[in-house]
Design an enzyme around this catalytic site. Structure first.
Site, PDB file in Angstrom:
ATOM      1  N   LYS A  51       0.653  -1.921   0.336  1.00 17.23           N
ATOM      2  CA  LYS A  51      -0.037  -0.059  -0.172  1.00 17.23           C
ATOM      3  C   LYS A  51       0.994   1.368  -0.263  1.00 17.23           C
ATOM      4  O   LYS A  51       0.306   1.946   0.498  1.00 17.23           O
ATOM      5  CB  LYS A  51      -0.985  -0.062   1.380  1.00 17.23           C
ATOM      6  N   ASP A  86      -5.948  -4.177  10.889  1.00 18.76           N
ATOM      7  CA  ASP A  86      -7.284  -3.836  10.156  1.00 18.76           C
ATOM      8  C   ASP A  86      -8.485  -4.686  10.308  1.00 18.76           C
ATOM      9  O   ASP A  86      -9.692  -3.963  10.689  1.00 18.76           O
ATOM     10  CB  ASP A  86      -6.813  -2.265  10.155  1.00 18.76           C
TER      11      ASP A  86
END
Ligand code: ADP
Ligand code: MG
Length: 454
Positions: free
Chosen positions: A155, A191
């Site tokens: 990312k 997450d």
């Protein structure tokens, strides 16, 4: 060829049949099993990391916790006050500059420690002993609840000297460098795991967590007997949350049969070519760029925006944000208000209603493929877990803000799951804050219990 047929030939690769999604599910499940098994784990693309989180919250969790949320677009520090079902959260978002995202690990953790220092000073928490839950949303091999080695950056992050290191240790060291000794990192949480924990706090049927934000990832509760990598005790509870890290699905080429030329081009120009293939077909970091590449092709072939300036911003990499896709798909009438606004923002002039229609059509195809691929993943997990009813907790701006993602997913999952399964998709609020605090709370409680027994 008619214009319509020529446009179709540019975008037909995004239309996949149910049979194709079923084939994807089969491949995904095979790869997941390879990830779970000791012998094949090292070679498997989907790592299926055990998380050391073995119990879901029961609503009795109490206390003040710090949480960090690092793993994509924003970095946040949070103060979470748990008191039974009551949860109070105060948070602040800090920027991670590009030079830090691509700098050294020391710079990154010093920056994080600095933000923590500012936050605890502002909230007058300097003298409180605080347990901290660290939501660190990159693939990590966990060796304990508070010990996790980064296996690779994803990312848009690429900080030197962190891969293979225990990120808890790096954070502790950075905190000590600025003389903060009152904070103890008690848990590293992904997450997706935070999202699941946060929703499970009030819904006992929640066993799957999904992220559709900067990245795409899922986790679920697995029986220990299926987890070849598990080396700890196998006492009750005989289950553990598995962080699939399925964003890496396809890295071995097994998804090549559905990838389009636009997927390949996006990958070639990314900072991690060949990696995170499934994620690159789905998540918010990439979806707008896929749309842009298709629009660029259509414009070059003179099927769209006739006479467009070759210097147009449409031809700049990364200039078409994923949020545009949501805005454009929110247009429901012939006026194309949002679409026009986006085209204006890009400085495109003299577009026609037909152009707006085509732009919206491209957005719907690219986002439907993303929604359907995520659905194939979720359906694979539902079929594997074989529970009659199940809740899937979802977090991330793509799911939250895209006008049709939820509905598309419900339809597709219904089509792909084995008969007899009921499921519900719910938006999980603040998984990375509340979820991390819940993991920290359970960890502290278990730790105190252990000390009491000794
Ligand atoms: P993170 O995953 O980093 O925690 P988010 O869940 O906010 O953060 O997701 C950020 C991603 O969501 C970005 O890649 C961005 O492009 C995308 N995004 C932001 N707003 C929207 C929107 N309105 N519609 C679709 N995608 C969006
Ligand atoms: Mg997030």
């Amino acid at each position: 060829m008619e214009t319509y047929e020529r446009i179709e030939s540019v975008i037909h690769g995004f239309k996949l049949s149910s049979l194709t999604y079923k084939r994807v599910m089969h491949l995904l499940h095979e790869e997941m099993k390879r990830g779970l098994c000791n012998k094949s784990h090292n070679r498997a693309d989907i790592k299926m990391f055990p998380t050391f989180v073995r119990a879901l919250p029961d609503g009795s969790e109490k206390g003040n916790f710090l949480a960090l949320d690092l793993g994509g677009t924003n970095f946040r520090v949070l103060l979470v006050k748990l008191n039974g079902k009551d949860v109070d959260i105060q948070s602040k978002t800090y920027l991670i500059p590009q030079r830090v995202m691509l700098g050294t690990g020391i710079q990154l953790f010093d920056h994080i420690a600095d933000c923590i220092k500012k936050f605890i000073t502002e909230h007058d928490l300097q003298n409180q002993k605080l347990p901290l839950g660290f939501t660190f949303s990159f693939p990590c091999k966990q060796e304990g609840l508070a010990k996790a080695r980064l296996s690779q950056w994803t990312k848009g992050f690429r900080c030197e000297g962190v891969v293979g290191e225990d990120i808890c240790r790096l954070l502790h060291e950075a905190l000590h460098r600025i003389k903060i000794n009152s904070i103890e990192v008690v848990a590293v949480v992904n997450d997706a795991v935070g999202t699941l924990m946060s929703a499970a706090h009030s819904d006992r049927q929640c066993e799957i967590g999904l992220i559709l934000g900067t990245g795409c990832n899922a986790c679920y509760m697995e029986s220990l007997e299926n987890v070849g990598l598990w080396e700890e005790d196998r006492d009750h509870p005989n289950q553990v949350i598995i962080n699939t890290e399925w964003g890496a699905f396809g890295d071995n080429g097994c998804l090549d049969f559905i990838r389009t030329e636009y997927d390949r081009e996006l990958d070639n120009f990314s900072i991690n070519p060949g990696k995170q293939i499934m994620e690159k077909m789905i998540s918010g970091m990439y979806m707008g760029e896929i749309v842009r590449l298709v629009l660029e092709r259509l414009a070059m072939d003179e099927l769209l925006f006739s006479g467009i300036d070759k210097e147009s911003e449409l031809f700049i990499r990364g200039r078409f944000y994923t949020k545009y896709v949501s805005e454009i798909e929110s247009d429901n009438d012939e006026f194309f208000r949002n679409t026009k606004q986006v085209l204006d923002e890009l400085g495109i002039e003299n577009y026609t209603s037909e152009d707006c229609k085509i732009v919206k059509y491209v957005c719907t195809l690219v986002s439907a493929r993303a929604a359907f691929l995520s659905s194939a993943g979720i359906a694979t997990l539902i079929n594997r877990l074989k529970k009659k009813t199940m809740t899937i907790a979802i977090d991330g701006s793509l799911y939250r803000f895209h006008p049709r993602f939820h509905n598309l997913m419900v339809l597709k999952i219904r089509e792909l799951v084995n008969p007899g399964h009921k499921f519900k998709l719910t938006l999980s609020h603040d998984g990375s804050g509340k979820g991390a605090a819940l993991v920290a709370a359970v960890a502290t409680r278990l730790h105190e219990k252990k000390i009491a027994v000794q």
